[in-house]
Scaffold this motif. Structure first.
Motif, PDB file in Angstrom:
ATOM      1  N   CYS A  65     -16.621  -0.459  -2.044  1.00 26.51           N
ATOM      2  CA  CYS A  65     -18.023  -0.447  -1.583  1.00 26.51           C
ATOM      3  C   CYS A  65     -18.798  -1.620  -2.173  1.00 26.51           C
ATOM      4  CB  CYS A  65     -18.719   0.848  -1.994  1.00 26.51           C
ATOM      5  SG  CYS A  65     -18.165   2.300  -1.136  1.00 26.51           S
ATOM      6  N   PHE A  66     -18.659  -1.811  -3.477  1.00 25.83           N
ATOM      7  CA  PHE A  66     -19.375  -2.914  -4.137  1.00 25.83           C
ATOM      8  C   PHE A  66     -18.927  -4.266  -3.578  1.00 25.83           C
ATOM      9  CE2 PHE A  66     -19.499  -0.037  -8.137  1.00 25.83           C
ATOM     10  CZ  PHE A  66     -20.525   0.702  -7.593  1.00 25.83           C
ATOM     11  N   ARG A  67     -17.641  -4.418  -3.379  1.00 25.26           N
ATOM     12  CA  ARG A  67     -17.120  -5.684  -2.852  1.00 25.26           C
ATOM     13  C   ARG A  67     -17.580  -5.920  -1.416  1.00 25.26           C
ATOM     14  NH1 ARG A  67     -10.997  -5.721  -5.476  1.00 25.26           N
ATOM     15  NH2 ARG A  67     -11.737  -6.069  -7.599  1.00 25.26           N
ATOM     16  N   TYR A  68     -17.626  -4.863  -0.627  1.00 28.14           N
ATOM     17  CA  TYR A  68     -18.080  -4.982   0.761  1.00 28.14           C
ATOM     18  C   TYR A  68     -19.535  -5.461   0.795  1.00 28.14           C
ATOM     19  CZ  TYR A  68     -18.566  -3.784   5.701  1.00 28.14           C
ATOM     20  OH  TYR A  68     -18.775  -3.841   7.058  1.00 28.14           O
ATOM     21  N   VAL A  87     -28.910 -12.337  -7.638  1.00 23.75           N
ATOM     22  CA  VAL A  87     -28.943 -11.438  -8.796  1.00 23.75           C
ATOM     23  C   VAL A  87     -28.209 -10.141  -8.458  1.00 23.75           C
ATOM     24  CG1 VAL A  87     -30.468 -10.081 -10.299  1.00 23.75           C
ATOM     25  CG2 VAL A  87     -31.093 -12.425  -9.677  1.00 23.75           C
ATOM     26  N   ILE A  88     -28.460  -9.615  -7.261  1.00 23.67           N
ATOM     27  CA  ILE A  88     -27.818  -8.365  -6.836  1.00 23.67           C
ATOM     28  C   ILE A  88     -26.315  -8.572  -6.676  1.00 23.67           C
ATOM     29  CG2 ILE A  88     -27.668  -6.665  -4.969  1.00 23.67           C
ATOM     30  CD1 ILE A  88     -30.727  -7.159  -4.565  1.00 23.67           C
ATOM     31  N   LYS A  89     -25.911  -9.719  -6.129  1.00 22.64           N
ATOM     32  CA  LYS A  89     -24.472  -9.981  -5.984  1.00 22.64           C
ATOM     33  C   LYS A  89     -23.781 -10.038  -7.349  1.00 22.64           C
ATOM     34  CE  LYS A  89     -24.243 -12.013  -1.427  1.00 22.64           C
ATOM     35  NZ  LYS A  89     -23.336 -12.743  -0.583  1.00 22.64           N
ATOM     36  N   LYS A  90     -24.442 -10.639  -8.331  1.00 23.87           N
ATOM     37  CA  LYS A  90     -23.882 -10.677  -9.689  1.00 23.87           C
ATOM     38  C   LYS A  90     -23.810  -9.267 -10.272  1.00 23.87           C
ATOM     39  CE  LYS A  90     -25.203 -15.392 -10.778  1.00 23.87           C
ATOM     40  NZ  LYS A  90     -26.122 -16.264 -11.506  1.00 23.87           N
ATOM     41  N   PHE A  91     -24.855  -8.475 -10.027  1.00 25.68           N
ATOM     42  CA  PHE A  91     -24.851  -7.096 -10.515  1.00 25.68           C
ATOM     43  C   PHE A  91     -23.705  -6.304  -9.876  1.00 25.68           C
ATOM     44  CE2 PHE A  91     -25.958  -2.639  -9.833  1.00 25.68           C
ATOM     45  CZ  PHE A  91     -26.073  -2.212 -11.138  1.00 25.68           C
ATOM     46  N   LEU A  92     -23.507  -6.467  -8.577  1.00 27.48           N
ATOM     47  CA  LEU A  92     -22.425  -5.753  -7.896  1.00 27.48           C
ATOM     48  C   LEU A  92     -21.066  -6.143  -8.467  1.00 27.48           C
ATOM     49  CD1 LEU A  92     -23.768  -5.804  -4.233  1.00 27.48           C
ATOM     50  CD2 LEU A  92     -23.496  -3.793  -5.700  1.00 27.48           C
ATOM     51  N   LEU A  93     -20.908  -7.411  -8.845  1.00 26.56           N
ATOM     52  CA  LEU A  93     -19.669  -7.840  -9.477  1.00 26.56           C
ATOM     53  C   LEU A  93     -19.518  -7.166 -10.844  1.00 26.56           C
ATOM     54  CD1 LEU A  93     -17.137  -9.595  -9.567  1.00 26.56           C
ATOM     55  CD2 LEU A  93     -18.543 -11.436 -10.506  1.00 26.56           C
ATOM     56  N   SER A  95     -20.690  -4.440 -11.683  1.00 26.21           N
ATOM     57  CA  SER A  95     -20.552  -2.988 -11.477  1.00 26.21           C
ATOM     58  C   SER A  95     -19.103  -2.540 -11.420  1.00 26.21           C
ATOM     59  CB  SER A  95     -21.268  -2.570 -10.183  1.00 26.21           C
ATOM     60  OG  SER A  95     -22.647  -2.776 -10.318  1.00 26.21           O
ATOM     61  N   GLU A  96     -18.192  -3.493 -11.313  1.00 27.56           N
ATOM     62  CA  GLU A  96     -16.769  -3.158 -11.298  1.00 27.56           C
ATOM     63  C   GLU A  96     -16.221  -2.912 -12.702  1.00 27.56           C
ATOM     64  OE1 GLU A  96     -14.298  -5.676  -8.865  1.00 27.56           O
ATOM     65  OE2 GLU A  96     -15.940  -6.016  -7.449  1.00 27.56           O
ATOM     66  N   ASN A  97     -17.045  -3.142 -13.740  1.00 25.80           N
ATOM     67  CA  ASN A  97     -16.531  -2.881 -15.088  1.00 25.80           C
ATOM     68  C   ASN A  97     -16.487  -1.376 -15.337  1.00 25.80           C
ATOM     69  OD1 ASN A  97     -18.740  -1.812 -16.655  1.00 25.80           O
ATOM     70  ND2 ASN A  97     -19.631  -3.856 -16.736  1.00 25.80           N
ATOM     71  N   ALA A 102     -17.820   4.259 -14.350  1.00 26.94           N
ATOM     72  CA  ALA A 102     -17.859   5.626 -14.884  1.00 26.94           C
ATOM     73  C   ALA A 102     -19.244   6.234 -14.683  1.00 26.94           C
ATOM     74  CB  ALA A 102     -17.479   5.631 -16.363  1.00 26.94           C
ATOM     75  N   GLY A 103     -20.286   5.442 -14.919  1.00 31.47           N
ATOM     76  CA  GLY A 103     -21.649   5.938 -14.717  1.00 31.47           C
ATOM     77  C   GLY A 103     -21.919   6.288 -13.273  1.00 31.47           C
ATOM     78  N   CYS A 104     -21.494   5.425 -12.378  1.00 33.00           N
ATOM     79  CA  CYS A 104     -21.679   5.664 -10.946  1.00 33.00           C
ATOM     80  C   CYS A 104     -20.933   6.915 -10.507  1.00 33.00           C
ATOM     81  CB  CYS A 104     -21.203   4.447 -10.151  1.00 33.00           C
ATOM     82  SG  CYS A 104     -21.215   4.692  -8.365  1.00 33.00           S
ATOM     83  N   ILE A 105     -19.679   7.038 -10.896  1.00 32.93           N
ATOM     84  CA  ILE A 105     -18.857   8.173 -10.466  1.00 32.93           C
ATOM     85  C   ILE A 105     -19.376   9.482 -11.065  1.00 32.93           C
ATOM     86  CG2 ILE A 105     -16.543   9.187 -10.631  1.00 32.93           C
ATOM     87  CD1 ILE A 105     -15.463   6.303 -10.197  1.00 32.93           C
ATOM     88  N   LYS A 106     -19.844   9.428 -12.286  1.00 37.45           N
ATOM     89  CA  LYS A 106     -20.415  10.635 -12.904  1.00 37.45           C
ATOM     90  C   LYS A 106     -21.639  11.101 -12.119  1.00 37.45           C
ATOM     91  CE  LYS A 106     -21.774  12.541 -17.347  1.00 37.45           C
ATOM     92  NZ  LYS A 106     -21.956  12.287 -18.772  1.00 37.45           N
TER      93      LYS A 106
END
Length: 192
Positions: A65-68, A87-93, A95-97, A102-106
């Motif tokens: 999803c993030f990559r899309y 800035v958002i594209k960097k954040f999305l990258l 977000s893969e850490n 873990a925060g997103c999935i929780k």
């Protein structure tokens, strides 16, 4: 995932936080994923059945999803008018850490939560390998996520045209009375 460009843009510009990522993933993946609190596990609709799966199985789809979203194309004019795009594209990258994932999935657990009682409530449906059979009407339909079935028979539906073969012959011989035979067949059907 059939989202319009305006829906994708909306998701792209959500807050750059874990909860923003949760909203992105829920919108892009939500139809096929549910977290069942009573089982403390995820269920994923695989096109035929809602199968139990681990939280790890959700990692790759969330990353996708993030990559899309990161791959969305914006014109130079759009980039000039909205410098937040980079800035958002960097954040999305980032977000893969592991911590962001873990925060997103929780957070997705509450957003995509389901009660165990919503599964397998349509007692008249028998999920076959190639279709779903309504045991009351005898009609079949394609597998459907909204049926919320968790079990499946490995057999294909042979159809009404087979006539029941040996089963009908045996039941007719043993129970010649039609009403008794129908009752017996219905009772056996419930045993399935």
């Amino acid at each position: 995932m059939n989202l319009t460009r305006s829906e994708l843009n909306f998701l792209f510009f959500l807050n750059i936080t874990d909860s923003g990522n949760m909203e992105r993933a829920a919108k892009m993946l939500g139809d096929d994923w549910r977290f069942v609190w009573q089982e403390k596990c995820w269920r994923h609709y695989n096109g035929k059945v809602w199968e139990k799966t681990s939280e790890l199985a959700l990692v790759k789809p969330v990353i996708a999803c993030f990559r899309y979203l990161r791959a969305l194309k914006f014109t130079e004019e759009e980039k000039k008018q909205n410098p937040a795009i980079e800035v958002i594209k960097k954040f999305l990258l980032s977000s893969e850490n592991n911590n962001r994932l873990a925060g997103c999935i929780k957070l997705l657990r509450s957003e995509l939560s389901a009660d165990i009682e919503m599964f397998d409530v349509k007692e008249n449906l028998l999920n076959m390998n190639d279709c779903t059979l309504d045991l009351q009407s005898g009609e079949t339909h394609e597998h459907c996520r909204e049926d919320f079935l968790t079990q499946i028979s490995p057999s294909n539906y042979a159809g009404k045209e087979t006539g029941g073969g040996l089963w009908l012959k045996t039941v007719t011989e043993v129970l010649p009375d039609e009403p008794t035979r129908r009752y017996f067949q219905k009772a056996m059907g419930y045993c399935l």
